[in-house]
Motif scaffolding. Structure first.
Motif, PDB file in Angstrom:
ATOM      1  N   UNK A 170       0.810  -1.220   0.000  1.00  0.00           N
ATOM      2  CA  UNK A 170       0.000   0.000   0.000  1.00  0.00           C
ATOM      3  C   UNK A 170       0.841   1.266   0.000  1.00  0.00           C
ATOM      4  N   UNK A 171       1.976   1.250   0.702  1.00  0.00           N
ATOM      5  CA  UNK A 171       2.851   2.429   0.711  1.00  0.00           C
ATOM      6  C   UNK A 171       3.368   2.733  -0.693  1.00  0.00           C
ATOM      7  N   UNK A 172       3.748   1.672  -1.402  1.00  0.00           N
ATOM      8  CA  UNK A 172       4.201   1.815  -2.789  1.00  0.00           C
ATOM      9  C   UNK A 172       3.078   2.367  -3.653  1.00  0.00           C
ATOM     10  N   UNK A 173       1.905   1.791  -3.503  1.00  0.00           N
ATOM     11  CA  UNK A 173       0.759   2.197  -4.305  1.00  0.00           C
ATOM     12  C   UNK A 173       0.396   3.656  -4.056  1.00  0.00           C
ATOM     13  N   UNK A 174       0.334   4.040  -2.796  1.00  0.00           N
ATOM     14  CA  UNK A 174      -0.067   5.405  -2.459  1.00  0.00           C
ATOM     15  C   UNK A 174       0.906   6.434  -3.027  1.00  0.00           C
ATOM     16  N   UNK A 175       2.202   6.187  -2.861  1.00  0.00           N
ATOM     17  CA  UNK A 175       3.170   7.165  -3.352  1.00  0.00           C
ATOM     18  C   UNK A 175       3.236   7.180  -4.867  1.00  0.00           C
ATOM     19  N   UNK A 176       3.078   6.025  -5.496  1.00  0.00           N
ATOM     20  CA  UNK A 176       3.068   5.985  -6.960  1.00  0.00           C
ATOM     21  C   UNK A 176       1.895   6.790  -7.510  1.00  0.00           C
ATOM     22  N   UNK A 177       0.747   6.688  -6.857  1.00  0.00           N
ATOM     23  CA  UNK A 177      -0.415   7.460  -7.281  1.00  0.00           C
ATOM     24  C   UNK A 177      -0.210   8.953  -7.027  1.00  0.00           C
ATOM     25  N   UNK A 208      10.727  10.422   2.418  1.00  0.00           N
ATOM     26  CA  UNK A 208       9.290  10.576   2.673  1.00  0.00           C
ATOM     27  C   UNK A 208       8.592   9.240   2.470  1.00  0.00           C
ATOM     28  N   UNK A 209       7.388   9.133   3.012  1.00  0.00           N
ATOM     29  CA  UNK A 209       6.569   7.929   2.823  1.00  0.00           C
ATOM     30  C   UNK A 209       5.101   8.269   2.994  1.00  0.00           C
ATOM     31  N   UNK A 210       4.248   7.512   2.328  1.00  0.00           N
ATOM     32  CA  UNK A 210       2.849   7.447   2.703  1.00  0.00           C
ATOM     33  C   UNK A 210       2.742   6.246   3.620  1.00  0.00           C
ATOM     34  N   UNK A 211       2.095   6.429   4.767  1.00  0.00           N
ATOM     35  CA  UNK A 211       1.959   5.358   5.739  1.00  0.00           C
ATOM     36  C   UNK A 211       0.579   5.406   6.379  1.00  0.00           C
ATOM     37  N   UNK A 249      -2.957  20.950  -2.387  1.00  0.00           N
ATOM     38  CA  UNK A 249      -2.475  21.135  -3.753  1.00  0.00           C
ATOM     39  C   UNK A 249      -2.790  20.024  -4.724  1.00  0.00           C
ATOM     40  N   UNK A 250      -3.393  18.904  -4.239  1.00  0.00           N
ATOM     41  CA  UNK A 250      -3.760  17.807  -5.138  1.00  0.00           C
ATOM     42  C   UNK A 250      -5.240  17.494  -4.959  1.00  0.00           C
ATOM     43  N   UNK A 251      -6.108  18.313  -5.509  1.00  0.00           N
ATOM     44  CA  UNK A 251      -7.557  18.117  -5.339  1.00  0.00           C
ATOM     45  C   UNK A 251      -7.988  16.709  -5.757  1.00  0.00           C
ATOM     46  N   UNK A 252      -8.828  16.100  -4.938  1.00  0.00           N
ATOM     47  CA  UNK A 252      -9.367  14.788  -5.262  1.00  0.00           C
ATOM     48  C   UNK A 252      -8.501  13.621  -4.840  1.00  0.00           C
ATOM     49  N   UNK A 253      -7.295  13.880  -4.343  1.00  0.00           N
ATOM     50  CA  UNK A 253      -6.433  12.765  -3.946  1.00  0.00           C
ATOM     51  C   UNK A 253      -6.921  12.187  -2.631  1.00  0.00           C
ATOM     52  N   UNK A 254      -7.240  10.905  -2.637  1.00  0.00           N
ATOM     53  CA  UNK A 254      -7.655  10.179  -1.436  1.00  0.00           C
ATOM     54  C   UNK A 254      -7.051   8.781  -1.468  1.00  0.00           C
ATOM     55  N   UNK A 255      -6.685   8.288  -0.312  1.00  0.00           N
ATOM     56  CA  UNK A 255      -6.156   6.928  -0.229  1.00  0.00           C
ATOM     57  C   UNK A 255      -6.359   6.410   1.182  1.00  0.00           C
ATOM     58  N   UNK A 256      -6.877   5.218   1.301  1.00  0.00           N
ATOM     59  CA  UNK A 256      -6.864   4.512   2.571  1.00  0.00           C
ATOM     60  C   UNK A 256      -6.722   3.025   2.281  1.00  0.00           C
ATOM     61  N   UNK A 257      -6.612   2.252   3.309  1.00  0.00           N
ATOM     62  CA  UNK A 257      -6.565   0.795   3.136  1.00  0.00           C
ATOM     63  C   UNK A 257      -7.494   0.191   4.175  1.00  0.00           C
ATOM     64  N   UNK A 258      -7.670  -1.091   4.125  1.00  0.00           N
ATOM     65  CA  UNK A 258      -8.586  -1.722   5.059  1.00  0.00           C
ATOM     66  C   UNK A 258      -8.110  -3.093   5.496  1.00  0.00           C
ATOM     67  N   UNK A 259      -8.680  -3.507   6.598  1.00  0.00           N
ATOM     68  CA  UNK A 259      -8.311  -4.758   7.248  1.00  0.00           C
ATOM     69  C   UNK A 259      -9.557  -5.616   7.382  1.00  0.00           C
ATOM     70  N   UNK A 260      -9.446  -6.875   6.981  1.00  0.00           N
ATOM     71  CA  UNK A 260     -10.589  -7.782   7.040  1.00  0.00           C
ATOM     72  C   UNK A 260     -10.143  -9.152   7.533  1.00  0.00           C
ATOM     73  N   UNK A 261     -11.117  -9.928   7.959  1.00  0.00           N
ATOM     74  CA  UNK A 261     -10.854 -11.290   8.425  1.00  0.00           C
ATOM     75  C   UNK A 261     -11.366 -12.269   7.380  1.00  0.00           C
ATOM     76  N   UNK A 262     -10.527 -13.245   7.055  1.00  0.00           N
ATOM     77  CA  UNK A 262     -10.866 -14.286   6.097  1.00  0.00           C
ATOM     78  C   UNK A 262     -10.612 -15.645   6.734  1.00  0.00           C
ATOM     79  N   UNK A 263     -11.309 -16.649   6.243  1.00  0.00           N
ATOM     80  CA  UNK A 263     -11.121 -18.032   6.695  1.00  0.00           C
ATOM     81  C   UNK A 263     -10.809 -18.899   5.473  1.00  0.00           C
TER      82      UNK A 263
END
Length: 330
Positions: A170-177, A208-211, A249-263
């Motif tokens: 996700x850190x890679x993805x966020x900064x690349x975007x 720098x990093x997005x975290x 300075x970057x209108x519309x830029x949004x990023x988050x991630x999420x956590x879920x449980x799988x079986x």
């Protein structure tokens, strides 16, 4: 073009009524399950946002399940190894996976040779929380705003390094975007996990990093990192003085991630529903919610069906974004 990478806020929290609406077989499962400790494999480093959330929520859920729940961190290969362990575990409810959306929706779009298929080999249980994100720099950095970072990057193309938890993380993805939207050339430095990347940033190994806020919260509060902006639609109540990237300075830029449980695939529906019910109950606890929100996490909760729908939608969304931004796992 605006690039929005976030789980739709409209995904509803599953109700306790629907979670408890089990068949006769489900009643049996509630009576007989669990009868021994449960393990949750988190394929990420200890101290990561997902690890923190897993420990908070599952500690509370263990009370309702009346058994111990051990969190086992198995980092490596961007989460592939630990996730494979869950996929190959017995589908009996005693092994669960605590996965972030990088594992569930980024990796499958970056690696066609994964030893597991996120749709075929897993049963969705519940969304747990979204992880809110921000742009961070070392505390003694000369940069105090997003505009400072953009100006420096444009002045010296390719000279600014950013860290991440690994290729395709996700850190890679966020900064690349971020770089794509701002028209920047940055150099990627992958670490073996988000926590290691954050520590490397505090040590000025990168610029720098997005975290996820949950990952760097302690370092920010300790004065080792500076939070320049958050990537949420609105400012966070925990950091009201910190602007959003969009308003910086970057209108519309949004990023988050999420956590879920799988079986593992094949886990009986009644058992999935039993775990989901206790997770949703835990997320409704005021103390749990307070702990999650203090770390930059937003409590969610969902039914298995809602998680499955969100998962498929995010897989499609990231396929388009990865192709558009030219992100690779190499």
């Amino acid at each position: 073009m605006q690039r929005r990478v976030f789980l739709q806020q409209g995904l509803a929290q599953a109700s306790a009524v629907s979670a408890m609406g089990l068949s006769a077989g489900g009643s049996w499962a509630q009576a007989g399950y669990p009868n021994k400790p449960i393990r949750m494999v988190v394929p990420l480093a200890a101290g990561s946002a997902v690890d923190n959330a897993a420990r908070i929520v599952m500690q509370k859920a263990s009370v309702g399940l009346a058994t111990g729940i051990a969190i086992e961190n198995q980092a490596g290969a961007s989460g592939v190894i630990g996730t494979d362990r869950v996929a190959k575990s017995a589908p009996d409810g005693y092994t669960l996976g605590g996965f972030n959306d990088s594992i569930m929706t980024m990796l499958p779009n970056l690696n066609a040779k994964l030893p597991w298929d996120i749709v075929r080999d897993f049963e969705p249980v519940s969304l747990v929380a979204t992880v809110e994100w921000g742009l961070v720099v070392p505390a003694d950095s000369a940069w105090h705003t997003v505009a400072d970072v953009i100006a420096a990057a444009r002045k010296t193309p390719g000279k600014i390094n950013y860290g991440s938890g690994g290729n395709g993380s996700p850190q890679h993805m966020a900064m690349a975007l971020f770089a794509s939207q701002a028209g920047l050339q940055l150099t990627h430095v992958p670490y073996k996990g988000a926590t290691q990347a954050a520590v490397g940033l505090a040590g000025r190994e990168v610029d720098a990093e997005f975290q996820g806020i949950a990952t760097v919260n302690a370092l920010v509060k300790a004065g080792k990192l500076r939070l320049l902006a958050v990537s949420t639609p609105k400012r966070l109540s925990q950091f009201p003085e910190v602007p959003t990237v969009a308003e910086s300075g970057l209108p519309g830029f949004e990023f988050n991630s999420w956590f879920a449980i799988m079986a593992p695939a094949g886990t009986p529906k009644a058992i999935v529903q039993r775990v989901q019910s206790e997770v949703v109950k835990a997320l409704g606890d005021a103390g749990v919610r307070e702990q999650l929100m203090a770390q930059g996490l937003t409590p969610r909760g969902s039914s298995p069906e809602e998680l499955a729908t969100a998962l498929r939608a995010q897989l499609a969304r990231y396929e388009a974004l990865i192709r558009q931004a030219g992100i690779t796992a190499d």
